[in-house]
Scaffold this motif. Structure first.
Motif, mmCIF file in Angstrom:
data_model
loop_
_atom_site.group_PDB
_atom_site.id
_atom_site.type_symbol
_atom_site.label_atom_id
_atom_site.label_comp_id
_atom_site.label_asym_id
_atom_site.label_seq_id
_atom_site.Cartn_x
_atom_site.Cartn_y
_atom_site.Cartn_z
ATOM 1 N N GLU A 81 -5.001 -3.348 -3.527
ATOM 2 C CA GLU A 81 -5.683 -2.916 -4.748
ATOM 3 C C GLU A 81 -4.750 -2.378 -5.815
ATOM 4 O O GLU A 81 -5.141 -2.297 -6.992
ATOM 5 C CB GLU A 81 -6.732 -1.849 -4.399
ATOM 6 N N THR A 82 -3.489 -2.025 -5.455
ATOM 7 C CA THR A 82 -2.554 -1.540 -6.476
ATOM 8 C C THR A 82 -1.931 -2.665 -7.279
ATOM 9 O O THR A 82 -1.301 -2.418 -8.317
ATOM 10 C CB THR A 82 -1.423 -0.713 -5.833
ATOM 11 N N LEU A 117 -9.232 -9.649 -6.502
ATOM 12 C CA LEU A 117 -8.330 -8.682 -7.129
ATOM 13 C C LEU A 117 -8.404 -8.653 -8.642
ATOM 14 O O LEU A 117 -7.767 -7.801 -9.278
ATOM 15 C CB LEU A 117 -6.881 -8.981 -6.696
ATOM 16 N N HIS A 122 0.827 -1.211 0.000
ATOM 17 C CA HIS A 122 0.000 0.000 0.000
ATOM 18 C C HIS A 122 0.860 1.259 0.000
ATOM 19 O O HIS A 122 0.611 2.193 -0.770
ATOM 20 C CB HIS A 122 -0.925 -0.026 1.217
ATOM 21 N N GLU A 131 -8.514 -4.875 0.100
ATOM 22 C CA GLU A 131 -8.442 -3.427 -0.154
ATOM 23 C C GLU A 131 -7.023 -2.895 0.020
ATOM 24 O O GLU A 131 -6.665 -1.866 -0.561
ATOM 25 C CB GLU A 131 -9.405 -2.677 0.769
#
Length: 521
Positions: A296-297, A320, A270, A293
């Motif tokens: 998410e990248t 994902l 993150h 969450e």
């Protein structure tokens, strides 16, 4: 053809700018072909871009190159490292370890990557057999090193008071003396676990030899589009160092941590907007538990080093999207199979098709097996270890191939259970167990038994709140398996044992299975 492919790859990663090619030729002539050449070229192309984030420290490509080069001089002058020397590394994932790898290679020394979790007996045997000229180690392994009869030169990686690799890398150099050209260094991976005698897998840092796996990784995982990579796997393992060198060649920001911890890994992903991560399956499973969450990248999850649970593959896709790739390779034979997101959507158990330049075969006693039949996976390619005895490398993995050329794993040869003369493959039973909604993790081993030679025992980690018992487990399996495959014994455990590499430690389970216990559950 190889020369043309090399030019294409160099152009893609930016090494063929108007001045780049001449710099490359000059660097090879001056310094030789070793992994330091890769860092030298990367520093010329990427300069002030962030290369490495480790332990709160951030280094640009120029800084990483400068420290590695300074350390190379220190290793040469202080310890006499040069062509033909052997340097062993007993280190976790940290910046100094990476600098030391480049530095020792630049001197012409061969690099021996040791498993930090080896036993005292194993380390003593390795040191006696290989007679390392220098051992670079983390301070946490001081008792292991000092408790050994190893009597040659040592250097701690980091220490506030003692001479260390970190200190040598930060020294101000005086004078203009240059290191001799060195192209003889090798990378030696010592495989085989933490208790048995390791096998040597010797690789040489040749650009030509690794073109196929390098270009396949770039094309199928679209690594050129990525910005930051988190390497969760240990660098001493073949998978870890291969991905490290690939990412640095591509000019990516590489993030590492000394040990894998799921919460820390999620934080790093993150914080640094990591979009590609290299893991073994158990790692990504634990990270997903912390909440998708936080991930998410991620655009690419490269899983390898252990069997991928089909349920986990589906879970990643559901949480994902189409980001999961399943890679198959060995320390001896390198990368050989890749399954992409669409392949896994069609069949989440596959390890994919062979990449360009790889020949795969499923053999038993030297004879090829038909599609659908299980045998040992054997590999032949140009980037396999240099010390192999024949063209084909026996991987030690059991598997099979379907009619479309996709490969599947069925376990290790030494995990095979022979019960009453019948071959039983643990992976098939484990996949059936993991399909149960109340089973979080499972493993199957053979337990010695007087009448049959061995019987099947299952170790199961239940989901929280589950009331599953042995009878329910067997009834779940009965429609999917043959009678002889059904576990005769089931033990419920709080968690299964995994190595630092992320592989299931069956040796511990087999030891546990030999205890005379009443089945739990």
């Amino acid at each position: 053809m190889a020369a043309i492919d090399l030019l294409k790859v160099m152009r893609k990663i930016g090494f063929l700018s108007p001045k780049g090619f001449m710099r490359f030729i000059v660097s090879v002539g001056r310094d030789g072909i070793n992994i330091m050449l890769l860092l030298t070229m990367a520093a010329l192309v990427y300069g002030n871009k962030t290369a490495l984030i480790a332990g709160g420290e951030s280094l640009t490509y120029s800084q990483l190159k400068r420290r590695s080069e300074t350390l190379a001089y220190g290793l040469s002058e202080t310890f006499g490292l040069g062509k033909g020397a052997k340097t062993a590394f007993l280190c976790r994932n940290h910046a100094v370890m990476i600098q030391a790898l480049f530095a020792a290679s630049r001197t012409g020394s061969s690099l021996y990557l040791l498993n930090p979790d080896m036993s005292q007996r194993q380390f003593d045997a390795l040191a006696a057999e290989h007679a390392f000229d220098l051992l670079i180690y983390d301070a946490e392994f001081q008792s292991l090193v000092h408790g050994s009869p190893y009597g040659k030169k040592t250097l701690v990686s980091r220490h506030p008071d003692l001479l260390s690799a970190e200190g040598l890398a930060k020294e101000e150099r005086k004078g203009s003396a240059r290191l001799k050209r060195a192209s003889a260094s090798r990378i030696v991976l010592l495989t085989g676990g933490t208790t048995g005698k390791p096998k040597e897998a010797v690789h040489r840092p040749s650009l030509f030899h690794y073109l196929n796996p390098f270009s396949e990784l770039m094309a199928k995982l679209e690594l050129q589009k990525r910005g930051a990579a988190y390497i969760a796997t240990p660098i001493f393992h073949g998978y870890g160092i291969a991905i490290l060198l690939t990412m640095l060649a591509l000019g990516k920001k590489v993030v590492i941590a000394e040990r894998f911890d799921a919460a820390t890994a999620c934080t790093l992903v993150h914080r640094h907007a990591v979009d590609v991560i290299t893991v073994v399956p158990v790692m990504i499973g634990k990270m997903l538990e912390g909440g998708p969450e936080k991930l998410e990248t991620l655009k690419c999850i490269a899983s390898g080093g252990a069997v991928l649970n089909p349920r986990l593959a589906k879970g990643v896709a559901d949480s994902l999207g189409d980001v999961l790739f399943n890679l198959y390779g060995t320390s001896e034979a390198g990368l050989n199979l890749i399954a992409g997101p669409q392949d896994l959507a069609n069949n989440p158990a596959t390890v994919g098709k062979s990449i360009r330049g790889t020949q795969m075969a499923v053999l038993e006693n030297g004879m090829a097996k038909k599609p659908g039949e299980i045998g040992q996976l054997c590999v032949r390619n140009s980037w396999s270890m240099n010390n192999r005895k024949s063209g084909w490398i026996q991987t030690g993995d059991l598997g099979w191939r379907d009619g479309k050329g996709f490969y599947y794993l069925a376990g290790r040869t030494d995990d095979l259970i022979i019960s009453g003369g019948v071959n039983i493959y643990p992976a098939e039973i484990e996949q059936a167990l993991l399909a149960h909604p109340s089973i979080k993790d499972a493993a199957v081993v053979g337990v010695p038994e007087e009448r049959y030679g061995a019987i099947v025992k299952a170790f199961i980690q239940k989901t929280e709140g589950s009331t599953l018992d042995q009878r329910a487990v067997v009834e779940w399996l009965r429609p999917m398996l043959a009678t002889y495959q059904l576990p005769r014994s089931v033990e419920f455990v709080s968690e299964l044992p995994y190595t630092d590499i992320g592989k299931l430690n069956r040796k511990i389970l087999k030891g546990t299975g030999q205890r005379k216990e009443v089945d739990q559950g």
